[in-house]
Design an enzyme around this catalytic site. Structure first.
Site, mmCIF file in Angstrom:
data_model
loop_
_atom_site.group_PDB
_atom_site.id
_atom_site.type_symbol
_atom_site.label_atom_id
_atom_site.label_comp_id
_atom_site.label_asym_id
_atom_site.label_seq_id
_atom_site.Cartn_x
_atom_site.Cartn_y
_atom_site.Cartn_z
ATOM 1 N N HIS A 274 11.616 3.571 0.545
ATOM 2 C CA HIS A 274 12.186 2.474 -0.259
ATOM 3 C C HIS A 274 12.209 2.856 -1.727
ATOM 4 C CE1 HIS A 274 11.329 -1.043 2.738
ATOM 5 N NE2 HIS A 274 11.995 -0.047 3.286
ATOM 6 N N TYR B 2 8.400 -9.952 -2.212
ATOM 7 C CA TYR B 2 7.184 -10.661 -2.615
ATOM 8 C C TYR B 2 7.640 -11.987 -3.218
ATOM 9 C CZ TYR B 2 4.363 -6.375 -2.203
ATOM 10 O OH TYR B 2 3.706 -5.268 -1.735
ATOM 11 N N PRO C 96 -4.671 -7.515 -0.800
ATOM 12 C CA PRO C 96 -3.554 -6.655 -0.362
ATOM 13 C C PRO C 96 -2.243 -6.811 -1.127
ATOM 14 C CG PRO C 96 -3.962 -8.402 1.241
ATOM 15 C CD PRO C 96 -5.045 -8.500 0.227
ATOM 16 N N LYS D 195 -2.615 -1.547 -2.130
ATOM 17 C CA LYS D 195 -3.363 -0.402 -2.657
ATOM 18 C C LYS D 195 -4.510 0.109 -1.776
ATOM 19 C CE LYS D 195 -1.068 0.512 -6.122
ATOM 20 N NZ LYS D 195 -0.068 1.337 -5.480
ATOM 21 N N TYR E 244 2.722 0.465 -8.651
ATOM 22 C CA TYR E 244 3.021 0.263 -7.235
ATOM 23 C C TYR E 244 3.293 1.585 -6.512
ATOM 24 C CZ TYR E 244 4.615 -2.315 -3.131
ATOM 25 O OH TYR E 244 4.722 -2.833 -1.857
#
Ligand code: FAD
Ligand code: DHB
Length: 394
Positions: A72, A198, A290, A294, A382
């Site tokens: 992605h 998200y 979560p 990570k 990220y």
């Protein structure tokens, strides 16, 4: 029985370390409490940082990851019924790969066994001895027989509920419990979006992720001590539709549920991550909520450091890389702890918070999705920070 490195726990940390040591000619034995089928089917993490993927390739387990993993180049933040994309590739030159933790575990177990590795499942009553000598020992029960393993080092990769951390005297713990949990589902339905979503909604957080072109993985924020019985399938779908809705008609595809579970959210950091010849790695020493994806990536970063430090010991008798293991590991752990806390507070609704906090979170989301500086900050955390010893943010 004797080995060079005794590893407690066959999660991503223990398995990968054993494999990396093997590639450098260092022997290890892994002792795991559960059976093989259980560890290969435990549904957990799914997002691999750029460097995690490279590490797994270097460990010789990149084939299936490269063919089945979903690469992605960005992710979506959704709030106030609108979608906002963060373009990782453009902002950082890095990407992430979606590949289930249990697939990483299966690949590593197969690689260890193919190479003749000593990996024992269903080992109980693990106890550590003589950790402050250069001949530490592990005693245990296996198939009804007591066993003892003598080693040069013991690695505590036995997760948050393991026994190893308790052997570190003077352990200092930093902790934060968040007032909510995640309800996670795996569904036999094609993903409804190419990338992860998200979402912040007045009812709480929702996350749309995936495992393959035919399997979706999703999470919902639920109250802290929620009973899974309060969430029949129809309620889960209804809440997912509500929290993921957009003004331009986002459509969520439903499918039969394959897995369903609730996980409380917490941050936990224990220091030091070592005592004598015992070194801790992964969830045994630290856990993060979560939301930043990570946990497994940190476990793998710890193991990279350990593999390098142990190789330095065996090839050149260097003790310095082992001595500063905690300091180097914790720099990354605290950065990830902050990032995970930041993502969590920005995206969840806290039952104890007021309307003021709600407006702060929305202002922050607006800033993150419109400022190049803020988007880049999210993207670099990220996709994963560098591994080099002594790296800086410059
Ligand atoms: P573990 O995977 O916990 O492995 C420890 C092993 O030790 C286990 O197999 C256990 O059975 C064994 N063990 C325990 N005690 C003993 C004993 N006494 N003797 C012998 N063996 C023992 N992380 C991410 O990076 N990205 C994500 O997207 C993400 N999502 C998550 C979603 C959920 C729902 C959950 C629960 C976690 C998620 N995580 C995520 C976190 C990630 O799963 C963990 O950080 C990761 O499993 C840590 O690996 P580990 O090897 O340190 O520990
Ligand atoms: C997944 C889990 C996470 O915690 C996250 O932040 C993103 C994705 C997953 O399981 O796919």
């Amino acid at each position: 029985m004797r080995t060079q490195v005794a590893v407690i726990g066959a999660g991503p940390a223990g398995l990968l370390l054993s494999q990396l040591l093997h590639l450098q000619g260092i022997d290890s034995v892994i002792l795991e409490r559960r059976d093989r089928d259980y560890v290969e089917h435990r549904v957990r993490a799914g997002v691999l940082e750029h460097g995690t993927v490279e590490t797994l390739r270097e460990a010789g387990v990149g084939n299936r990851l490269d063919s089945e993993g979903l690469r992605h180049e960005g992710t979506e933040l959704r709030f106030a019924r609108a979608a906002h994309r963060i373009d990782f590739a453009e902002l950082t030159g890095r990407t992430i790969t979606v590949y289930g933790q249990q697939e990483v575990v299966k690949d590593l177990i197969a690689a260890r066994l193919d190479a003749g590795g000593d990996l024992r499942f269903e080992v109980t009553a693990v106890a550590l001895h003589d950790l402050d000598t250069d001949r530490p020992r592990v005693t245990f029960d296996h198939q009804g027989e007591p066993g003892a393993l003598e080693a040069d080092f013991v690695i505590g990769a036995d997760g948050f509920h393991g026994v190893s951390r308790r052997q570190v005297p003077g352990l200092r713990v930093y902790e934060r419990a968040y007032p909510f949990s995640w309800l996670g589902i795996l569904s036999e339905a094609p993903p409804s979006s190419q990338e992860l979503i998200y979402a912040r909604h007045a009812n709480g957080f929702a996350l749309h992720s995936m495992r393959s072109p035919t399997v979706t993985r999703m999470y919902l924020q639920v109250p802290l001590s929620e009973d899974i019985a309060a969430w029949p399938d129809e309620r889960i779908w209804s809440e997912l539709h509500t929290r993921l809705a957009t003004d331009d008609g986002f459509a969520l595809t439903e499918g039969p549920l394959l897995d369903k579970g609730i996980t409380p959210m917490r941050s936990f950091v224990a220091t030091p991550m070592q005592h004598g010849r015992l070194l801790l790695a992964g969830d045994a020493a630290h856990i993060v909520p979560p939301t930043g994806a990570k946990g497994m990536n940190l476990a793998i970063a710890d193991v990279r450091l350990l593999s390098h430090a142990l190789a330095g010991y065996y090839t050149e008798r260097r003790e310095d890389l082992l001595a500063d293991y905690t300091d180097f590991a914790l720099k990354r752990v605290w950065r990830a702890t902050h990032f995970s806390w930041w993502m969590t507070t920005m995206l969840h609704t806290d039952p104890h918070d007021d309307a003021f906090s709600e407006q702060l979170a929305l202002a922050q989301l607006d800033y993150v999705t419109t400022s190049r500086a803020m988007s880049t900050s999210l993207a670099e955390n990220y996709t994963g920070l560098p591994y080099e010893r002594g790296w800086s943010y410059r």
